[in-house]
Design an enzyme around this catalytic site. Structure first.
Site, PDB file in Angstrom:
ATOM      1  N   LYS A 121       0.886  -1.253  -0.044  1.00 35.01           N
ATOM      2  CA  LYS A 121       0.159  -0.174  -0.019  1.00 35.01           C
ATOM      3  C   LYS A 121       0.828   1.353  -0.017  1.00 35.01           C
ATOM      4  O   LYS A 121       0.441   2.216  -0.161  1.00 35.01           O
ATOM      5  CB  LYS A 121      -0.994   0.022   1.178  1.00 35.01           C
ATOM      6  CG  LYS A 121      -1.941  -1.075   1.044  1.00 35.01           C
ATOM      7  CD  LYS A 121      -3.010  -0.836   2.088  1.00 35.01           C
ATOM      8  CE  LYS A 121      -2.675  -1.206   3.601  1.00 35.01           C
ATOM      9  NZ  LYS A 121      -2.270  -2.790   3.695  1.00 35.01           N
TER      10      LYS A 121
ATOM     11  N   TYR B 268       1.111   4.125   6.413  1.00 32.59           N
ATOM     12  CA  TYR B 268       2.365   3.690   6.216  1.00 32.59           C
ATOM     13  C   TYR B 268       3.473   4.676   6.437  1.00 32.59           C
ATOM     14  O   TYR B 268       4.502   4.857   7.024  1.00 32.59           O
ATOM     15  CB  TYR B 268       2.637   2.907   5.114  1.00 32.59           C
ATOM     16  CG  TYR B 268       2.131   1.397   5.006  1.00 32.59           C
ATOM     17  CD1 TYR B 268       1.442   1.021   6.182  1.00 32.59           C
ATOM     18  CD2 TYR B 268       1.825   0.794   3.646  1.00 32.59           C
ATOM     19  CE1 TYR B 268       0.959  -0.377   6.154  1.00 32.59           C
ATOM     20  CE2 TYR B 268       1.331  -0.563   3.557  1.00 32.59           C
ATOM     21  CZ  TYR B 268       0.987  -1.047   4.856  1.00 32.59           C
ATOM     22  OH  TYR B 268       0.626  -2.315   4.871  1.00 32.59           O
TER      23      TYR B 268
END
Length: 353
Positions: A112, A144
């Site tokens: 991702k 992230y």
């Protein structure tokens, strides 16, 4: 570095595999989770990363040389994902700071990083593949990135080295995990065999026909330890996959064969597992009771929403590992064998019949 490691998220797919590999390599292993499960060679620590005060108390006597962060908490929006997951990393590293023993922190994120968060997964401008670590961050919010930034800030403050690990879909065993394609497909195959429904690929034509790769949790565990103990790998981000590539048009038949099923023909349309399995909880409970299985709750084994996200992508997704190879990591794992090993373990542990 003292060979004592703290594995954060030890009850998950990646955490349990990492703890097992570290223990086998002679490390003292501390395993942190909200509800850690017993594991050979691992000293459990029960703590909630979102509760800063209790976390600090739980870590008061913990003195690891290496820290492996393998967990996250799914929230309703990406803004909440950022707030909660950044705080979890920050609370952890703040709690470990007083001991002054941490020399390396490894953070597990995933693809991702390149594809975007679930809210924007595979939408808009699609990234170039194969993914390479030097590609810029996307111009969208992504938890992230927030987790990485917490690690970078703490490393600069406290003087430890770091590594970021970006696996593709992870194959491994963990009950109650929110993202578990291997077990989800095993349960789906079992339900198809039980009910006589066709074992049909649920995803997109792009995934059926295109090339892809995956990451065995054991391969990831080896990569984590390699990066934590190889000076040339310090302060680097890495992709990590098995080393082979395949098409689902081939792999689907391999999985079907393991379960003594005939794979259904794929007509190019998407039929999500979440839709196919929405009424299967009572059927699974009946199978579990009849076969004496260890987990009758379908929701603790299967995560169809996550498998649908991976198998429904509109683009071919492959990952470049040249950076790790150049620095000396040579690990390899055939992906069909990774699935078969998992299926055999699930059967041995009475999680599937």
């Amino acid at each position: 570095m003292a060979k004592t490691a703290l594995v954060v998220g030890v009850s998950g797919i990646v955490g349990s595999a990492t703890a097992a590999h570290l223990a086998a390599e002679g490390w003292g292993v501390l395993g942190l989770a909200r509800r850690p499960t017993p594991q050979t060679g691992v000293r459990p620590i029960a703590a909630d990363l979102q509760d800063e005060a209790s976390l600090s108390a739980a870590l008061a006597e913990v003195k690891p040389g290496a820290v492996f962060i393998t967990t996250w908490s799914r929230q309703a929006t990406e803004a909440e994902n950022i707030r909660v997951n950044a705080a979890m990393v920050r609370n952890l590293l703040d709690g470990l700071r007083p001991a002054g023993t941490v020399r390396h922190v490894a953070l597990v994120t995933g693809l991702k990083h390149y594809l975007g968060p679930f809210e924007a997964y595979g939408k808009g401008t699609l990234p170039q593949t194969p993914f390479r670590e030097e590609q810029d961050r996307l111009d969208v919010e992504n938890f992230y990135y927030a987790q990485e930034d917490e690690v970078f800030a703490a490393a600069q403050r406290d003087g430890f080295t770091w590594s970021i690990h970006r696996p593709h879909t992870v194959i491994g065993k963990a009950v109650g995990n929110a993202m578990n394609m291997g077990t989800t497909l095993a349960v789906y195959a079992t339900l198809c065999r039980e009910t006589g429904r066709p074992f049909r690929f649920p995803g997109s034509a792009a995934q059926w026909n295109g090339l892809t790769d995956m990451t065995d949790a054991r391969q990831l565990a080896k990569h984590l330890l390699w990066a934590a103990t190889t000076p040339a790998a310090f302060d680097q981000a890495f992709n990590v996959v098995n080393g082979d590539i395949f098409r689902w048009s081939w792999m689907w038949g391999r999985i079907a064969e393991w379960f003594d099923l005939e794979p259904a023909a794929f007509d190019g349309s998407i039929l999500p597992l979440e839709e196919q399995m929405k009424a299967d909880a009572p059927i699974w409970r009946e199978i579990a009771e009849r076969e004496g299985l260890a987990e009758p709750d379908l929701g603790r084994l299967a995560s169809p929403w996550h498998t649908d996200a991976d198998l429904g992508r509109p683009i071919e997704v492959v990952t470049d590992m040249s950076k790790s190879r150049r620095l000396g990591f040579t690990g390899y794992q055939a992906t069909d064998d990774a699935f078969f090993d998992l299926f055999a373990e699930l059967r041995a542990d009475r999680l599937i019949p």
